[in-house]
Design a protein around this motif. Structure first.
Motif, PDB file in Angstrom:
ATOM      1  N   ILE A   1       0.637  -1.165   0.170  1.00  0.00           N
ATOM      2  CA  ILE A   1      -0.093   0.081  -0.024  1.00  0.00           C
ATOM      3  C   ILE A   1       0.880   1.121  -0.050  1.00  0.00           C
ATOM      4  CG2 ILE A   1      -1.668   1.538   1.369  1.00  0.00           C
ATOM      5  CD1 ILE A   1      -3.170  -1.158   2.248  1.00  0.00           C
ATOM      6  N   GLU A   2       2.031   1.226   0.695  1.00  0.00           N
ATOM      7  CA  GLU A   2       2.917   2.470   0.633  1.00  0.00           C
ATOM      8  C   GLU A   2       3.475   2.844  -0.510  1.00  0.00           C
ATOM      9  OE1 GLU A   2       5.913   4.711   3.456  1.00  0.00           O
ATOM     10  OE2 GLU A   2       5.439   2.675   4.015  1.00  0.00           O
ATOM     11  N   GLU A   3       3.975   1.615  -1.259  1.00  0.00           N
ATOM     12  CA  GLU A   3       4.796   1.685  -2.369  1.00  0.00           C
ATOM     13  C   GLU A   3       3.630   2.464  -3.471  1.00  0.00           C
ATOM     14  OE1 GLU A   3       6.442  -2.128  -4.107  1.00  0.00           O
ATOM     15  OE2 GLU A   3       6.576  -2.843  -2.067  1.00  0.00           O
ATOM     16  N   LEU A   4       2.099   1.874  -3.407  1.00  0.00           N
ATOM     17  CA  LEU A   4       1.342   2.342  -4.274  1.00  0.00           C
ATOM     18  C   LEU A   4       1.432   3.957  -4.105  1.00  0.00           C
ATOM     19  CD1 LEU A   4      -1.374  -0.256  -4.296  1.00  0.00           C
ATOM     20  CD2 LEU A   4       0.270   0.283  -6.317  1.00  0.00           C
TER      21      LEU A   4
ATOM     22  N   ALA B   1       4.363   5.993  -5.283  1.00  0.00           N
ATOM     23  CA  ALA B   1       4.506   6.011  -6.554  1.00  0.00           C
ATOM     24  C   ALA B   1       3.398   7.094  -7.184  1.00  0.00           C
ATOM     25  CB  ALA B   1       4.186   4.472  -7.366  1.00  0.00           C
ATOM     26  N   ALA B   2       2.228   6.970  -6.652  1.00  0.00           N
ATOM     27  CA  ALA B   2       1.171   7.793  -7.211  1.00  0.00           C
ATOM     28  C   ALA B   2       1.542   9.230  -6.852  1.00  0.00           C
ATOM     29  CB  ALA B   2      -0.171   7.678  -6.295  1.00  0.00           C
ATOM     30  N   LYS B   3       2.189   9.644  -5.608  1.00  0.00           N
ATOM     31  CA  LYS B   3       2.820  10.927  -5.348  1.00  0.00           C
ATOM     32  C   LYS B   3       3.826  11.369  -6.246  1.00  0.00           C
ATOM     33  CE  LYS B   3      -0.391  11.704  -2.080  1.00  0.00           C
ATOM     34  NZ  LYS B   3      -1.251  12.708  -2.119  1.00  0.00           N
TER      35      LYS B   3
ATOM     36  N   ILE C   1      -7.043   2.674 -10.070  1.00  0.00           N
ATOM     37  CA  ILE C   1      -6.154   1.716  -9.594  1.00  0.00           C
ATOM     38  C   ILE C   1      -6.570   1.530  -8.202  1.00  0.00           C
ATOM     39  CG2 ILE C   1      -3.984   0.961  -9.078  1.00  0.00           C
ATOM     40  CD1 ILE C   1      -2.948   2.630 -11.223  1.00  0.00           C
ATOM     41  N   MET C   2      -6.941   0.443  -7.746  1.00  0.00           N
ATOM     42  CA  MET C   2      -7.639   0.204  -6.212  1.00  0.00           C
ATOM     43  C   MET C   2      -6.827  -0.895  -5.523  1.00  0.00           C
ATOM     44  SD  MET C   2     -11.855   0.438  -6.806  1.00  0.00           S
ATOM     45  CE  MET C   2     -11.704   0.257  -5.389  1.00  0.00           C
ATOM     46  N   ALA C   3      -7.023  -0.405  -4.089  1.00  0.00           N
ATOM     47  CA  ALA C   3      -6.247  -1.516  -3.163  1.00  0.00           C
ATOM     48  C   ALA C   3      -6.878  -0.943  -1.803  1.00  0.00           C
ATOM     49  CB  ALA C   3      -4.685  -1.391  -3.050  1.00  0.00           C
ATOM     50  N   GLY C   4      -6.920  -2.028  -0.952  1.00  0.00           N
ATOM     51  CA  GLY C   4      -7.129  -1.886   0.531  1.00  0.00           C
ATOM     52  C   GLY C   4      -7.287  -3.015   1.298  1.00  0.00           C
TER      53      GLY C   4
ATOM     54  N   THR D   1       1.604  -5.298  -7.255  1.00  0.00           N
ATOM     55  CA  THR D   1       2.018  -3.992  -6.938  1.00  0.00           C
ATOM     56  C   THR D   1       3.039  -3.194  -8.077  1.00  0.00           C
ATOM     57  OG1 THR D   1       1.581  -4.203  -4.619  1.00  0.00           O
ATOM     58  CG2 THR D   1       3.065  -2.349  -5.321  1.00  0.00           C
ATOM     59  N   GLN D   2       3.997  -4.322  -8.263  1.00  0.00           N
ATOM     60  CA  GLN D   2       5.091  -3.995  -9.040  1.00  0.00           C
ATOM     61  C   GLN D   2       4.631  -3.631 -10.535  1.00  0.00           C
ATOM     62  OE1 GLN D   2       7.856  -7.387  -9.556  1.00  0.00           O
ATOM     63  NE2 GLN D   2       9.273  -6.210 -11.137  1.00  0.00           N
TER      64      GLN D   2
END
Length: 234
Positions: A53-56, A59-61, A159-162, A218-219
């Motif tokens: 989640i932190e990787e996403l 990257a988004a930022k 793009i979704m996660a949680g 995630t990659q």
């Protein structure tokens, strides 16, 4: 034998129209002290979900994608509910300490509570750029402003996660798809519980394969975010 996975060709990202959407990035789900955490602990660890989640988010930022987070809050007045709901809704409506807040406009007792964000994510979620929506009170985005936040940004690709893959996250995904947007689910940034019927994470993945436009790691998601930052289409 016919085998169906997801649409082919797979979802392509579109510069200027793609966002990262997260649901329930809160202590209740992602911190060891959270009441929901024990139900998904095995899945969080198996998939290394907190790190992914932190990787996403990072990257988004870095690559300039909008981030929209849909939190789950309950207030004391929600104890006034008397209409029957689903099993989860009925339970949460009577257990207001779960992602509980004192009042919609009062943050007393919020910091460090189950409703608060884990410290590691606050620099992303509270940077003044992430859109933290109004709370969803059930399993989907029908009770908050997530869809409006997406529409007002002209977002068409999500793009979704949680952490709760088979309930809130799937509910949000279905709402977004029904609104005509494309969705890619990030399978190793998602968790799910278990009960006597089976594995909720597996159930979520099966449904994603039928409903989502893509299911990535995630990659893969980060690689596509990077590419879309410098190109119109990837």
């Amino acid at each position: 034998m016919f085998t169906f996975t997801h649409r082919n060709p797979e979802m392509q990202l579109d510069k200027g129209h793609t966002a990262l959407v997260l649901a329930d990035i809160q202590n209740e789900f992602l911190s060891e002290s959270g009441s929901y955490y024990p139900m998904i602990e095995h899945s969080l660890k198996a998939n290394n979900v907190p790190d992914h989640i932190e990787e996403l988010l990072r990257a988004a930022k870095e690559y300039g994608l909008p981030v929209i987070h849909s939190p789950h809050y309950y207030f004391p007045t929600d104890r006034q509910w008397v209409a029957p709901g689903g099993a989860i809704s009925d339970y949460l409506a009577t257990q207001i300490s779960f992602v509980g807040r004192k009042d919609p406009v009062d943050l007393e007792g919020f910091v460090g509570s189950g409703a608060d964000y884990p410290e590691r994510y606050k620099k992303y979620l509270q940077d003044g750029k992430t859109a933290n929506t109004s709370p969803h009170k059930g399993a989907s985005a029908r009770t908050n402003d997530l869809i409006k936040q997406l529409r007002m940004r002209r977002i068409e690709k999500v793009i979704m996660a949680g952490p709760v893959g088979n309930i809130c996250l799937e509910g949000h995904m279905r709402d977004i798809i029904e609104e005509g947007m494309e969705v890619a689910m990030v399978r190793d940034a998602i968790a799910g519980g278990r009960n006597e019927e089976g594995d909720a994470y597996l159930a979520a993945m099966i449904n994603y394969r039928y409903l989502a436009n893509a299911v990535w790691t995630t990659q893969e998601a980060v690689s596509r975010m990077k590419a879309v930052a410098t190109a119109t289409t990837v």
